[in-house]
Design a protein around this motif. Sequence first.
Motif, PDB file in Angstrom:
ATOM      1  N   GLU A   1       9.152  -4.194 -27.115  1.00  0.00           N
ATOM      2  CA  GLU A   1       9.482  -2.788 -27.385  1.00  0.00           C
ATOM      3  C   GLU A   1      10.972  -2.581 -27.674  1.00  0.00           C
TER       4      GLU A   1
ATOM      5  N   SER B   1      13.044  -3.104 -30.224  1.00  0.00           N
ATOM      6  CA  SER B   1      13.515  -2.494 -31.468  1.00  0.00           C
ATOM      7  C   SER B   1      13.295  -0.986 -31.483  1.00  0.00           C
ATOM      8  N   LYS B   2      12.181  -0.519 -30.918  1.00  0.00           N
ATOM      9  CA  LYS B   2      11.930   0.925 -30.890  1.00  0.00           C
ATOM     10  C   LYS B   2      12.774   1.625 -29.833  1.00  0.00           C
TER      11      LYS B   2
ATOM     12  N   MET C   1      16.573   2.414 -31.198  1.00  0.00           N
ATOM     13  CA  MET C   1      16.765   3.297 -32.340  1.00  0.00           C
ATOM     14  C   MET C   1      17.659   4.474 -31.954  1.00  0.00           C
TER      15      MET C   1
ATOM     16  N   ASP D   1      15.005   9.123 -32.101  1.00  0.00           N
ATOM     17  CA  ASP D   1      13.819   8.306 -32.342  1.00  0.00           C
ATOM     18  C   ASP D   1      13.567   7.245 -31.280  1.00  0.00           C
ATOM     19  N   SER D   2      14.502   7.063 -30.350  1.00  0.00           N
ATOM     20  CA  SER D   2      14.357   6.031 -29.326  1.00  0.00           C
ATOM     21  C   SER D   2      13.108   6.275 -28.486  1.00  0.00           C
ATOM     22  N   GLU D   3      12.293   5.233 -28.328  1.00  0.00           N
ATOM     23  CA  GLU D   3      11.047   5.341 -27.571  1.00  0.00           C
ATOM     24  C   GLU D   3      11.169   4.608 -26.234  1.00  0.00           C
TER      25      GLU D   3
ATOM     26  N   LYS E   1       5.941  13.710 -34.476  1.00  0.00           N
ATOM     27  CA  LYS E   1       6.423  13.091 -35.702  1.00  0.00           C
ATOM     28  C   LYS E   1       6.462  14.111 -36.831  1.00  0.00           C
TER      29      LYS E   1
END
Length: 649
Positions: free
Chosen positions: A227, A229-230, A233, A237-239, A438
């Motif tokens: 996880e 890369s997400k 962000m 957009d960071s998850e 989104k």
Amino acid sequence: MRPVVFDGQFGWLHPAAGPHGVVLCYPFGYDALCTYRGMRRLAERLAMRGVSVLRFDYPGTGDSAGDASEPDLWRAWIDGIRKAVALLRQSAGIERVSLCGLRLGGTLAALAAQELGDVDGLVLLSPVLSGKNYQRELRAGYRQWLSMPAAMDCTPEPDTDEFVEAYGFRLYRDTIESLRAVDLRRDAPAPARRVLVLDSLDATRVDALVKHYREQGVEVERQGFGEYSKFMMEALDSEIPRAAFESIENWLAGDSTASTAEVPSGSAYAGDVEGHIVEADVTETPVSIEGGRLFGIYCAPLAHPATGGGASAPAVLIVNTGAVSRIGNARLGVRFARRLARQGIASLRVDLGGLGDSQPSLDAVTLDALYAQDGADDAACAARWLTARGHGGAVLLGICAGAYVGLHAASREPAVTGAMLVNLQKFTWRNICDENGKPTVRVAAIGSTRSYLRSMCEPRKWLRVVKGQTGGWPVARELATRFASLLRATLADRIERITGLELGASEERRPFAALEARGVETRLLYGVLDEGVEELKKYFGVRGIRLQRLNRVRVVFCEHTDHAILSASAQENVMSHFEDFYRSRFGEKLSAAEVKAKTKAEAEAEAEAEAEAEAEAGDSVAAHCNGSRTRAAQWLVKHARAFRLSGEA
């Protein structure tokens, strides 16, 4: 949770009933901005599992005292972690302490743990294992950003050995050299009794490190971090890396039976922190507003800690840029607040609801939330807080989504006496996100018209079209649509001038009419290539010509100013423009101690540029940061005057 300050370092303590405590070690720079919301949620989740957590800003970062250019910062960062551990140990009932670090924070945590010698557990989240690779990573990130349309008009930083820059944050020479000399196998051979490593970036080096730890008798567990890369962000957009966080919680909390599903969306603040000196003659105070729902940092000159220059002086209110915390992109909020304080001007950098450290604490933030009217209500609440403290109102500074919030707060809140709105992209907002948060439509089509016209002069763009790697029709259609909209706006303006009939854009005009009616001094500042210029032209004509009929509103265009204000030139442009705006509109004289004071040559150049712009624009409200025009714009003025494309400059 409650704010804490220790040896100039600012942080948050999340107390719990258990005997175990954890110090969270942030990554560096832009990575810290991206993951701020996630790291707060991790702290809250651990506290719900009975683990006390302390998260804090290293010296020269975040809300802590100091600057990134100071010497021996690497040593200060390691010492900062050690001081955080000491503070946590002083908390009631804490028997053992662990460290958890992300990226560069993981590297620092390992080194600090080795020096401490009595750390129970160490969690390494994709730690930096090679200083040289990390330096190259930062440089690559900077080059990638420079290639984006948002950075097209930026002045690139020089390629120097003195510092490495990425997204407005810098590591200077001595810090880089210290980092490049680090070898965790040598410098931190057995940092803790047990170690958890989550990494998906550098398998070979991680394998070697894990093997080394096991040879030293350290209990090591290794997991992937898919996880990553997400999570890394940009802030909006960071998850949240749910699987990774669950592993960390289980590994640290052990046999606790508390459920992570019980993690609340907010927790009340407990305890107050008195004002503390962050640099010579500048003091900062963490403050809670509206019963702790909003959090901010009040920055004031030491000589006038109560009102920062007297009861009649307006204070500056700095709101969030997008989903970034109050610290601001490139730490602009912190640096500018302290720069203002050196000039005798107080400020409040505040987190709006759902952002930074305000309530509620959220797993995700959407565009609809950023542009909701709740944000304007929160900004208005912060302005009233400043007025109640004795200031003669608040002068608001907002960038991007913060500019939208500022526009609507200033249009209806009496406590707001002035506003500078930077790169305002939307005047009104209609929800565009689906049930998952989104966007269902494109927020921006292709960037500013001028940026695309400029890019069309680049041979490599045409080469891609010839090779069939990209098509030109979408761009052509978009430009045609924009030209048609511009012609309609121009025609509507002509009819309105002749007949007095107001045609269109009534909803977009409403907040500006309110600003005029209330006498709020307002300046709209745009980078010449910013996408927001298209929206301005669409509703108010070239150079915002319709707004020139208002006495309190002025539109300014500035070269070398990227959208998110990441570059050094953009930051200086915004700060100096705001200072001029504040001084001219509110009678405050800048102190002779201003660190970034303009030179005589700069002042003369700006005056010459403004005179030239006024001569060219006649009755236009727009002005240039400098009077130079690009060759492309000059050609367009000559051959396509009907479209008035030069109006952006």
